[in-house]
Design an enzyme around this catalytic site. Sequence first.
Site, PDB file in Angstrom:
ATOM      1  N   ASN A   9      -7.829  47.976   2.910  1.00  0.00           N
ATOM      2  CA  ASN A   9      -8.219  49.170   2.151  1.00  0.00           C
ATOM      3  C   ASN A   9      -7.422  49.131   0.846  1.00  0.00           C
ATOM      4  OD1 ASN A   9      -8.696  51.652   1.059  1.00  0.00           O
ATOM      5  ND2 ASN A   9      -7.742  52.843   2.699  1.00  0.00           N
ATOM      6  N   TRP A  10      -8.110  48.749  -0.207  1.00  0.00           N
ATOM      7  CA  TRP A  10      -7.409  48.596  -1.491  1.00  0.00           C
ATOM      8  C   TRP A  10      -7.036  49.941  -2.110  1.00  0.00           C
ATOM      9  CZ3 TRP A  10     -10.296  44.220  -4.746  1.00  0.00           C
ATOM     10  CH2 TRP A  10     -10.169  43.013  -4.062  1.00  0.00           C
ATOM     11  N   LYS A  11      -7.625  51.023  -1.593  1.00  0.00           N
ATOM     12  CA  LYS A  11      -7.406  52.356  -2.172  1.00  0.00           C
ATOM     13  C   LYS A  11      -7.703  52.299  -3.677  1.00  0.00           C
ATOM     14  CE  LYS A  11      -4.342  53.378   1.611  1.00  0.00           C
ATOM     15  NZ  LYS A  11      -3.255  54.156   2.175  1.00  0.00           N
ATOM     16  N   HIS A  94     -10.916  58.983   5.715  1.00  0.00           N
ATOM     17  CA  HIS A  94      -9.520  58.559   5.564  1.00  0.00           C
ATOM     18  C   HIS A  94      -8.647  59.802   5.362  1.00  0.00           C
ATOM     19  CE1 HIS A  94      -5.892  56.745   3.952  1.00  0.00           C
ATOM     20  NE2 HIS A  94      -6.295  55.609   4.500  1.00  0.00           N
ATOM     21  N   GLU A  96      -6.355  60.405   3.407  1.00  0.00           N
ATOM     22  CA  GLU A  96      -6.170  60.797   1.999  1.00  0.00           C
ATOM     23  C   GLU A  96      -7.344  61.627   1.507  1.00  0.00           C
ATOM     24  OE1 GLU A  96      -5.327  56.831   0.639  1.00  0.00           O
ATOM     25  OE2 GLU A  96      -3.425  56.914   1.733  1.00  0.00           O
ATOM     26  N   GLU A 165      -5.056  56.038  12.400  1.00  0.00           N
ATOM     27  CA  GLU A 165      -4.082  55.939  11.316  1.00  0.00           C
ATOM     28  C   GLU A 165      -3.181  57.174  11.329  1.00  0.00           C
ATOM     29  OE1 GLU A 165      -5.519  53.096   8.007  1.00  0.00           O
ATOM     30  OE2 GLU A 165      -5.990  55.127   7.444  1.00  0.00           O
ATOM     31  N   GLY A 171       1.650  54.221   4.220  1.00  0.00           N
ATOM     32  CA  GLY A 171       2.370  54.020   2.963  1.00  0.00           C
ATOM     33  C   GLY A 171       3.841  54.394   3.029  1.00  0.00           C
ATOM     34  N   SER A 209       1.073  51.190   7.622  1.00  0.00           N
ATOM     35  CA  SER A 209       2.184  50.254   7.385  1.00  0.00           C
ATOM     36  C   SER A 209       2.103  48.998   8.260  1.00  0.00           C
ATOM     37  CB  SER A 209       3.539  50.954   7.559  1.00  0.00           C
ATOM     38  OG  SER A 209       3.676  51.990   6.611  1.00  0.00           O
TER      39      SER A 209
HETATM   40  P1  13P Z   1      -0.619  51.272   4.357  1.00  0.00           P
HETATM   41  O1  13P Z   1      -0.904  49.979   5.071  1.00  0.00           O
HETATM   42  O2  13P Z   1      -0.278  51.107   2.919  1.00  0.00           O
HETATM   43  O3  13P Z   1       0.379  52.115   5.121  1.00  0.00           O
HETATM   44  O4  13P Z   1      -1.984  52.104   4.355  1.00  0.00           O
HETATM   45  C1  13P Z   1      -2.678  52.253   5.543  1.00  0.00           C
HETATM   46  C2  13P Z   1      -3.980  52.862   5.241  1.00  0.00           C
HETATM   47  O5  13P Z   1      -4.071  54.014   4.855  1.00  0.00           O
HETATM   48  C3  13P Z   1      -5.178  52.027   5.409  1.00  0.00           C
HETATM   49  O6  13P Z   1      -6.333  52.781   5.307  1.00  0.00           O
END
Ligand code: 13P
Length: 247
Positions: A9-11, A94, A96, A165, A171, A209
């Site tokens: 997931n590149w966000k 997600h 976020e 998640e 993160g 993470s």
């Molecule tokens: P990280 O791997 O940066 O913690 O992010 C996880 C995530 O939100 C994947 O969708």
Amino acid sequence: MKQKLIAGNWKMNGNLAANESLIRALLAAVQQPVATVAVCVPSVYLAQIQHLLAGHPIDLGAQDISAHEAGAFTGEVSGAMLKEFGVRYCIVGHSERRQYHAESDALVASKTQRALASGITPIVCVGETLADREAGKTEEVVKRQLAAVIHENGHCISEIVVAYEPVWAIGTGKTASPEQAQQVHAVLRAQLKAASSQAERIQIIYGGSMNAVNAAQLLAQPDIDGGLIGGAALKAADFLTIIDAAR
Ligand code: 13P
């Protein structure tokens, strides 16, 4: 045994030049992957990445989808549009988006339905906050989030991917221990089993993470069928190590 799914997931990261070098580095190493591999990229880069991935064994994913089919929804991207660019997976719900865009369980359920109707596999995210966990509400929260999706999608539920998640692990560098993650995955599996006779084949993947060091242990758990990787998916070497850990 079902194949594991390793999805990046590149966000909201990347640019044309960085995307190209990341994809080229992945393609040089991933020829006959033992896992299903996907990259979920910002929608403006779908065309670029579709072009780079053409004929290669890495699937394209998006990070969100509109709950609507078409029409006056400024800024939204429809399932049909994603499909036109070869999108196979789409992250839905997600944390976020739940947090910063106030996405409700009901909206996440509708987006899941829209993805399925468009021929795209939704990667439905569920997860508790730190406050939920400390209050002993982890199970209650993830079951409520998944129940909304099961309720709206009925027998199609075996076509989804679920991503567990934990919000506190995203993160932050804090990962759920393999035992903590497995425990929640088993709860989700049981919930899916109650809804579908096909539940055993549903991939339940872990995100939060996950990195080159901890991936193998997490992926060795019986109900962890892959990973949804944020930060570590932006570094080719780390992402490749995680893919390798999925064999
Ligand atoms: P990280 O791997 O940066 O913690 O992010 C996880 C995530 O939100 C994947 O969708």
